[in-house]
Design an enzyme around this catalytic site. Structure first.
Site: not given
Lengths: 184, 184
Positions: A7, A50, A66, A70, A87, A124, A126
């Protein structure tokens, strides 16, 4: 140990999930849930929910975790909208986002963790002005733009199946006079 | 420096790409390119081409680079088939694979890098028995199984548009007698 070594040897983007939570209203009247960010980067700006994927956890499980943390919602994936891995998308480091479209299975939205507030946005009307406003964190305006395209094409495919229904309905109506004609 | 720190602080899956290279023949006669692995894990077994995503590189660029290195082909993505992130999918470490479906833009296949050999496999007959054979590395038999489903649904959507064509053709044929009827 071999795991850790392998890793650390590589330098790779850090994988994350982002997800659009849809709440379907009547025809074309769906809403999606955005988050006002409590922390930097982009503190105070809107984003879709996320977070990072932990080792030992699938992308889908990271998304479910998550969502719960959240928004307090239990959600399930409908589709993968895309994978965003420019990146420059996150000022902290190179991240790769697996971006899901999800639906609510259970719960009521309630801001938790690093969400300062939650906001439902109608897809639609906003959403377009929000995408243009540049008040969106990360590359999430690009993601939301792609989501609008997905919505259109997914509605188009629904329309296409109704066309099939329409066609089979029409076919029956049409067959009748032809049969009548045949027996004339 | 902040970048490195943030990166090392988390333990996350290592992102990789895998990709199916399609060579379209005549109707339903497409082939895909598999690789005989030169190195462990799964040395000597078949897999779809793939590799790790480097920091600073998008998933799409990693896919293009690996395609060139392993097969000498220049390919472009058609779709994302899925994201495969089961922690057990790679015996070395937890990897997350962004799996693309790609088409050849240029070049002739030629095994390079860590591919011992390349093999074209027909999607209609050979692929099913190969998926069942358990001679496939990693979770790539699952990926190839999903690819077969994708092929079917993508053909179905082609069929559905031909249905639309069919419908509009039929509609004209149908409108005629009705018009005739109206003028009777």
């Amino acid at each position: 140990m071999a795991r850790e070594e392998a890793y650390d040897k590589h330098k790779n983007p850090v994988p994350a999930v982002d997800f659009i939570i849809i709440n379907d209203g009547d025809n074309n009247n769906s809403k999606i849930l955005l988050v006002t960010r409590k922390n930097d980067p982009f503190k105070g700006m809107l984003s879709i929910p996320g977070g990072f994927i932990n080792a030992g956890e699938t992308a889908e499980d990271a998304m479910r975790r998550e969502a719960k943390e959240e928004t307090s919602l239990i959600v399930e994936p409908i589709a993968i909208l895309g994978v965003y891995s420019d990146p420059r998308r996150d000022p902290r480091m190179h991240t790769l986002s697996v971006t899901f479209i999800t639906r609510i299975v259970q719960g009521n939205e309630d801001a938790g963790d690093d969400a300062a507030a939650l906001k439902w946005v109608k897809t639609e009307d906003e959403l377009d002005s929000l995408i243009e406003s540049k008040r969106i964190a990360f590359d999430h305006s690009k993601i939301l733009y792609d989501f609008k395209k997905w919505l259109k094409s997914s509605r188009a495919s629904v329309d296409s199946s109704s066309c099939l229904t329409f066609w089979s309905t029409k076919k029956e109506q049409i067959d009748e006079p032809m049969q009548v004609k045949a027996t004339e």
